[in-house]
Structures are given as C-alpha cells and as structure tokens.
Scaffold this motif. Structure first.
Motif, PDB file in Angstrom:
ATOM      1  N   LYS A   1      -3.394  -4.971  -1.949  1.00 57.72           N
ATOM      2  CA  LYS A   1      -3.137  -5.459  -0.579  1.00 57.72           C
ATOM      3  C   LYS A   1      -1.762  -6.097  -0.446  1.00 57.72           C
ATOM      4  O   LYS A   1      -1.266  -6.691  -1.397  1.00 57.72           O
TER       5      LYS A   1
ATOM      6  N   GLY B   1     -18.272  -1.618   5.415  1.00 53.86           N
ATOM      7  CA  GLY B   1     -16.910  -1.930   4.979  1.00 53.86           C
ATOM      8  C   GLY B   1     -15.908  -0.844   5.292  1.00 53.86           C
ATOM      9  O   GLY B   1     -14.697  -1.063   5.193  1.00 53.86           O
TER      10      GLY B   1
ATOM     11  N   THR C   1     -10.211   3.056   5.570  1.00 55.02           N
ATOM     12  CA  THR C   1      -9.875   2.008   4.600  1.00 55.02           C
ATOM     13  C   THR C   1     -11.163   1.266   4.237  1.00 55.02           C
ATOM     14  O   THR C   1     -12.129   1.260   4.996  1.00 55.02           O
TER      15      THR C   1
ATOM     16  N   SER D   1     -12.314  -2.325   1.545  1.00 58.87           N
ATOM     17  CA  SER D   1     -11.922  -3.285   0.505  1.00 58.87           C
ATOM     18  C   SER D   1     -12.538  -2.841  -0.822  1.00 58.87           C
ATOM     19  O   SER D   1     -13.575  -2.182  -0.845  1.00 58.87           O
TER      20      SER D   1
ATOM     21  N   ASP E   1     -14.024  -4.647  -2.898  1.00 64.93           N
ATOM     22  CA  ASP E   1     -15.354  -5.265  -3.045  1.00 64.93           C
ATOM     23  C   ASP E   1     -16.427  -4.413  -2.371  1.00 64.93           C
ATOM     24  O   ASP E   1     -17.490  -4.176  -2.933  1.00 64.93           O
TER      25      ASP E   1
ATOM     26  N   GLN F   1      -8.434  -1.020  -0.700  1.00 65.09           N
ATOM     27  CA  GLN F   1      -7.516  -2.159  -0.749  1.00 65.09           C
ATOM     28  C   GLN F   1      -7.992  -3.167  -1.791  1.00 65.09           C
ATOM     29  O   GLN F   1      -9.054  -3.775  -1.641  1.00 65.09           O
ATOM     30  N   CYS F   2      -7.192  -3.324  -2.835  1.00 67.95           N
ATOM     31  CA  CYS F   2      -7.588  -4.165  -3.973  1.00 67.95           C
ATOM     32  C   CYS F   2      -6.859  -5.495  -3.930  1.00 67.95           C
ATOM     33  O   CYS F   2      -5.764  -5.604  -3.370  1.00 67.95           O
ATOM     34  N   GLU F   3      -7.474  -6.514  -4.531  1.00 70.25           N
ATOM     35  CA  GLU F   3      -6.864  -7.853  -4.558  1.00 70.25           C
ATOM     36  C   GLU F   3      -5.655  -7.885  -5.478  1.00 70.25           C
ATOM     37  O   GLU F   3      -4.660  -8.550  -5.195  1.00 70.25           O
TER      38      GLU F   3
END
Lengths: 521, 521
Positions: free
Chosen positions: A310, A354, A375, A377, A379, A400-402
């Motif tokens: 992200k 999500g 898209t 996340s 999680d 989208q990864c942390e």
C-alpha cells in the motif's frame, strides 16, 4: 479441402450415429456440417490401431520421425487461410492471433523435429563391464523408450497450438508415441482440417495408419472411455480444473494406472516490488491492463492477481489502471459457455467480502468478455480461499499488502501456479532474493520484469507447476522438455551388440551419452 | 552405542506411549528393548521440521550436500559389527550377506555424493535472449529443484540397503529433499542404529535438524498419516503390492496429490532360448536353482517364472534342476509373517490347475523357507492369471511352451516386471531380436545370459518397470537416475544475474549445461 464431419480412425474417415454442430463463437449459433460423435467402438478401434502401430512407429530411425513432424508442419502451413478462417469462426479469436498461432504450431512441430534428431532426451548411459571387480560388474546400457499410445485432449483456448497438432501431440510424436486426439467440440472444423493434414503426413511418411486418430464428441463419456482404454499409456490435457481432476481420477482407478499431464488452473501472481512500482507505476499499470485483457484474458498465464505494498505508488498504479481499463474493448470469448462462466465468476468475485471493483472495460455486447479489475486487502484475501479460484477471462485482483512481509505471507499460502512474476529495480533485488525460495516453491516459471502471458516455445521453458496448476509438477507441456513426459527408462544388461538399440551400440551415432559417469556431448 | 527404542524427531529422541518389540527372525520370539510407536503428533512434528528445514538444506552448496552423504556413509561404516549382529538377529539374514549389504549401502551413499557433485541431474538449460526476434525472445534458464520433504518406507528384505539409509533416502537427500523415514517394524534396532548415524551426521554437517527423522510403529495408520501429511511432497516405498497400492490411494486422495514411487511386485520372467538351452541345460539348471534360492528367494528380482520350449533340452534342464534342488537347505526367512505368506502362496500355487511340483529343497524347519519348483504348460498358465501372483520366497515355475511363438504370447500377456532375462547363444539372436520389442514393453531391465538377482548400483541401472512392478514405471529406485524422482523443473525468465541460482549464472561452475540447444559437457 472439404469438411465432412467424420472421425479419423487410423487413416479411415468414419461417420457416427449421433451428431453435433460447430457454433459461431460470436453469435453462439450452430452452423454448417454435422459432426459425428465417436462411439465406444470408435474409441476402441482407434486405441487398438494405436497399440498395433506403436512398435512400428517408435522403432523407425529418428530421422524418419523428425521428417514426419516436419511434414505435418508443412501440411498445416499449406492449409493457410482456410484454416485461419475456420478457426476464427469457431473460436472468435482474431485473424492476426490465429495466423500467429499457426506459426507457433508449425514452429513447435519443427522444434520437436530438431529435438528428435538431437537425441539427448534418450538419456543414453553406458557403464562398461569390469570383470575384475568383486562381484564382476556387468555391462549396463540405458535409454528412454516411449510409454505407448498417448491420449491428447484438445484445448479450447488454443485451437491450433494446443489442440489436434499442438504441443501435447508434437511432444508425444517426438517421444515415439502414437496419438489418439479427443478434439475439442468448440472447434470441430478446425480439428478436422488439422487431422486431415496429419493423416496425410502419416500416409506419405509410410507410417502405420494407427499412428494417429481423431475422435470428436461433446460428452464427457468419450474422454472417460479414451482414458480408461487399457491400450492408452498416458494422457495430455489442457483445460479446466474439474476436467483435469476427473481425468486424474479415471486414470488412477484403472487396473493399470497411467500418468496424466493435465494443465488445469493458475492465477499467476505478479508482485510489484516497491522501488520499481515507485519508478514506473503508470507504465506498469498500462502493461498490466494489456496483459490481463489480451485475447479476452483466455490464457493459462493470465495475471489473475497482483501484489503490492500500500502507499502512494500503488495508488498511482491503481488510478492509471482504472483509466487504462476504460478503453479496453470487449472481445468475443471462445464459447458461450466460457462467456457465461466468466460473467458468473467475475460476479462471484465482486461479492466476496473485501472485494472492491476498481474499474471495468467498455461494455461488452453478446459473447464478449468485459475486462474487470478488483482490489482487496491482503487480510481479506487471506481470510477467503475463494479469492484464489481462477476466473477464466479478462479479470484480475490487486492485493494491497501492509508490507513486504505480508506480500511474502500471501505468496507462501497460495496454491501451485504456472508462473509468478516480479517487477523490480536493482534497489529491490535484496528483497527479491528473500522472496525467491517462496517463488520457486510456488510456480514452474519465475519471470522478471515482463508479463506472464508470453510463453516461449524453447528448451528452457517450463509451462507447468505444482498442483493444481498441473496434475504433475514434474513436467512441462511447452518446450522441448515436454518430450520427457512420455518416456521411461530401460536398461540392457550384457546385451550382445546386435540386439542393442542402435543408439546404445559402441559406435555412438552422435547423441549425448554418459559413459561410465562422464557426459560426452 | 545403545538402543533406546525411541523415535528420532528432527534430532530429538522421543519416547512414545504404545510400544512394540523386535522379534528374533529365527525363533519368532520378541526380545530386548521396547520401541516407541510414533503418535500422530510425532508424524506431524517430523513433517513440520522437515518442511522448515527444506529450504536451508536444499540451498546449501552441492559440495556440502555431497560431504553430508559421505559423512552418513562413514558413520554407518563405523557401526561395524554392532550393526551386522543386530541386523542378523532381526532379519535372519546371514553375516556375509549383511556385511555385503552394508558395503552396498555406504557405496550407494558415496555414489550419490559423487552424483550430487556431477550436477548433470540439474538439467541446466540456458536459452539466450534475442531482442531482434519478433516477438523479442526472452532469456530463459532452467534447472531442477527438489520436490520437498520425502517420506521413505523401509523395506523388510534389505534392512540396510533399502531401509533407513537405503537407496530411497540416499537419492532423496541427493536431490536436496529432507527425509522422514517410517522404519520397518521387522528391524527396529537396526533402524535405530542407522538413524543415530544419520542424526549425528546432520548435526556435524551443520544441517538443520529437520533434515532427517525416523518414525517407528507397527500400524498401517502410521504410514497413512505420513503420506497424507500436507508437508510431504513424495513417497519412496519398497514392499508388497497391497502396501504400495494403499499408499498410492492415500496419495491420490490428498488435496494436493503427490507422486508415489512404490516398488511392489515382480516375477522376473527368464526365457531359455533353444540353442543355449540345448548347449547348457545342466549349467543353466544349476544357476537357476542358485538364483531362485539365494537369500531364501527374498529378492524383488527373484526368477519367479522360466519359459522354454518343450523337448529334450528342457527335459534335461528340469531333471538337473530337480537334482540340484535336493541339496538346497532351508534358510530363515525375514519374518514369521513372510514365512507364513510364502508357505501359503506356494501351496496355493501347487493347487492351481496344471501346476506340477518338479522338486523341493531340503525340509525346512521353523521359519525357514523350503525351495520349490513347479512346472506348468503354457496353455494352463495362460488360462489362469493367478499364476502371475508373486510368491515372495524361494519358489519358481517353469512354463513349458509349444514353440517360440507361444513363448512370445506368454511374455506379451504378462503384467509389468522389474526384469526379464534371455539366455541365448549366437544361434538364438535372430529369435531374440523378434522378442526384444515385447521385452522392452514388459520390464525396466533386460538381462542377457545371467540371472536377475544381482542389481548393480550404477548409472545405467534401472530397477523399476511398468505397473505393477512399480507404481510409476517412469523411474528407477536403484542407481543414480533415482535422483530424478524427487525433482521438478523451474524456469527463470530474464532474471538478473544476482537472483539466479549459482549453477545458472553466466560463469557455469562446470556442470553439464544445454546452451541454446547444444549440450556442453
């Protein structure tokens, strides 16, 4: 060249009782000739003829086998526009693509011809005797021999390159195996034209007629009958996961189980590494949308998921991808069934917890597939294995990864894949090195800085990967290594020279050979 | 070195709850230490440790992997007489045989060490990029990587050479796979001694502890738990047909099916060609009886059937074999269970329609196996598939054929075999040539003028063959080619030099490599 709608049983054209018609991919309407659906007797006759022909075909000199493959290529080339036009109508694929695919198909046949002549695939090994050893060491000589007749299932998405004379057929012939093809019912006319070319080549090359047969039909029972025929020794298949799994089960339940090489499903994860993404978010987005919508997304190597960390760079990528998507026109899909499955699959995807729709291509009429990007996340992706289901067509998900640790976590948890890709700069190499062991476990091919949809037909290509990408990750269905799928080793102990196969006699005919442990090129 | 009866879980000795004892092969009596039966948790822990260790172990330089294999060999050598004595008591096999088998075992480990260093098994391929081609050709580089942790099932009939550190373990380590062994309960003390040697070698070599584990137990559920553990990537097994088939089913039913290399059953047909038989009937008979009774007939390659054409020469052979049999002493069989199965199997054979007892060895007391030879006409043999059932032990059948055409007919109808043998003179070569295609289809190894019981551990050996000789005829469990069972190809596309595995970098470290199609030794 007229299309008659008959099956080809060992050189003989044969009508059947029940019939079906080809469908125009664009309109979904049936048209033209009636095609004979092969009966159980047809299957049995084709397999019996293949078994009868097997020893004759496989024991011809390799030069003859190579010449046969080149003759098949020449005859397919000679079909020219007739073949292209028919394939266009049946598959909905555009002219340029199909001309390219014809080039790929004949190139593949000629590459395998050269591979046959190269002969390294025979894995020749000679260990000389040593009478002074205790106990005395025998003379042992090893080569690979063909498994026997191979059943090939034509794929819908490559009506030429992975159908009647496609990669499975070319590699099986190259290995010295007779072939019985089950033609894909989405392009029966295309199949017949190619089958006619092969049949003529078999006759002109003076090979036994059972070297090749083509069986048509629309029922699963045809495939089952073929795979369970006791004379079939191996299976090549490209298609759906359900289809591949069914063939695996039939093959395993036989009195004599046989290998199944099924290329089934892959979502081909692409990772955008941070430095590269920051440098080129917009260029990557443009190339991404081009890759995912190429050929209406109907490639085994379509980039179904993209992973990135992200942040601003990813936001730029997403904005550019959304914009780029808008001008992607709908393209006719291969069959109405595939179109329906795509529409339903994309809609299931949209409803997953999500999932957010990023953007869509132009509205797509009739049997055209509309490009869609979502898209999610990391999680949410990790919480729902359903996100991993392949949606065959022009859709894709950006995860989208942390951070990179989460990228690694997502990659580590994925099912087996055909390909995985890294987009990276030199500044990303250290992080990429940390991902490499995970990528090697994940896929059969690891790509740097391009998109997975191109599959080169060459020596070092692997188009395969751990289950469920394929039924057997120990192999590839594209490239010359594919020949090894249809071979097994035989060792000759203290065999008199005159009874040895010529490649193993003392005067080596120029193939790679391993003598007492040392390779001699 | 004391035997404690514990399992080895990644370097840790661990006791279990339920226990069993070794049995003296001769008396059938339990003796000595209690052995811990591994629990489901033990299986899971061993597999988890193997999965954790897998990347570390496989990414060590090949020189380190080779040194580890040599260290295991040295440590087994150092076990010396302790190992031999224990194996004698547990297996009933004689001292000379077991010393020989220890030599075979360490020789095998050292051969695989050299094979690791040779590196040809990596199948390195490099296709250089060509930017001028349309479309541009990418740089593609291929190598073989290990499948992942391998489950190895120790065999009863080779307590050293095909058990804890036997051929399956050696080839799996050589391929870079961690190994979890399920020890055979017929020789748990022998297994523990060898496991201790491997465990010490793992520690001394600085490898991760999960590289190796040994699990003991007597229940089938242990093997099932091991094969169905999701971290196990392949299975090596030598044993009964029933056992092998069960493992194949478990492996195929997994969410992710895995390859099973099971070496199961073979009756190793031997054909006595007419001219050779006429020349040497008596010598052949003597060698035949020696081969069928060697090691109480407990070899996978025992000559279970002999084919010859009726007539004077065959009568001489039979008379000589009958005479020779009389002085064959009974030998202790591996377990009471095997002895029982042999006695029952031979008695079933005797009752088959057309079977006639030719002769027997000396009366065999207790758990000893008594040699037995039967005759049957080819017609009777062909009428009853039951004649093909392997009777594991010192029995064999001579099939009397009308002519060579009937010899060919019988050979053509047999199930897959590990070996098949021709005894022949030059005068037989023309007829032998006619049989060769049948023999190649039948077996993994074709032997001229000796007996199948010797299996050399070398490069050109094939100890494998079509189903049901093995579960997967595309491989061998003896010889260096066995390493290929545990590998799969990975292709690297346009990968920066620093991210390529060292073997694929531009400066080739001396392995065989195929560059743009050409082999470079």
């Amino acid at each position: 060249m007229t299309i008659t709608g008959e099956n080809f049983i060992a050189g003989e054209r044969r009508k059947g009782t029940s019939t079906f018609q080809a469908r125009d991919a664009q309109s979904g309407e049936a048209f033209g000739e009636s095609f004979a659906a092969a009966s159980a007797q047809d299957v049995s006759d084709a397999c019996a003829a293949a078994a009868d022909a097997q020893n004759d075909f496989s024991s011809r000199p390799l030069a003859e086998r190579a010449a046969f493959l080149r003759l098949v290529a020449d005859k397919i080339d000679a079909l020219g526009d007739t073949l292209t036009q028919r394939a266009m109508k049946e598959s909905g694929l555009p002219e340029a693509r199909l001309n390219g695919e014809r080039g790929r198909t004949v190139g593949q046949l000629r590459l395998f011809a050269a591979e046959v002549e190269n002969g390294g695939w025979q894995q020749l090994r000679i260990d000389h005797a040593d009478a002074d050893r205790t106990p005395p060491k025998p003379d042992l000589r090893l080569r690979m021999i063909p498994l026997g007749p191979v059943a090939v299932f034509g794929a819908s998405n490559f009506p030429l390159a992975f159908s009647v004379a496609g990669g499975d057929t070319a590699s099986a012939f190259a290995a010295g195996c007779c072939v019985v093809v089950k033609g894909h019912p989405a392009h029966p006319g295309t199949s017949e034209l190619v089958a006619q070319a092969i049949t003529e080549a078999v006759a002109e090359a003076g090979l036994p007629a059972g070297t090749f047969s083509l069986l048509n039909g629309t029922e699963n029972s045809l495939g089952e009958a073929l795979v369970t025929d006791p004379r079939i020794a191996a299976v090549g298949f490209t298609g759906s996961r359900g289809g591949g799994l069914a063939l695996m089960q039939h093959a395993a339940a036989r009195d004599v189980p046989i290998p199944v090489y099924a290329e089934m499903s892959s979502i081909n994860p692409v990772t955008l590494m941070p430095a590269r993404l920051a440098d080129a978010a917009e260029d990557l987005a443009k190339a991404y949308v081009g890759s995912l919508s190429l050929g209406a997304g109907q490639f085994c190597t379509n980039p179904g998921i993209v992973l990135a960390v992200k942040g601003d760079a990813l936001d730029r990528f997403l904005a550019a991808a959304k914009e780029e998507l808008k001008s992607v026109g709908g393209q006719t899909m291969l069959t109405t069934g595939i179109h329906k499955a795509y529409t339903e699959g994309a809609s299931r995807l949209a409803q997953r917890t999500g999932a957010e729709l990023l953007g869509m291509g132009e509205e797509a009429p009739g049997t055209c597939g509309q490009a869609q990007v979502f898209t999610v996340s990391a999680d949410a992706f990790l919480a729902d294995k359903g996100f991993e289901e392949e949606v065959f067509g022009p859709s894709s998900i950006v995860i989208q990864c942390e951070d990179l640790a989460q990228v690694k976590q997502v990659l580590s948890g994925l099912e087996g894949q055909l390909t995985t890709t890294l987009h990276m700069n030199e500044a990303d190499h250290e992080d990429a090195a940390m991902l490499m062991p995970v990528l090697e476990q994940l896929a059969g091919r690891i790509i740097a800085n391009s998109w997975p949809t191109g599959v080169d037909v060459t020596h070092a290509m692997v188009h395969g990967g751990p289950f469920p990408a394929t039924s057997d990750g120990r192999s590839t269905s594209v490239g010359t290594l594919a020949i090894e799928r249809f071979l097994r080793p035989v060792s000759y102990q203290d065999m008199p020279e005159s009874l040895l196969p010529s490649a193993l006699r003392s005067e080596n005919p120029g193939y790679l050979v391993r003598v007492d442990g040392d390779y001699r090129a």
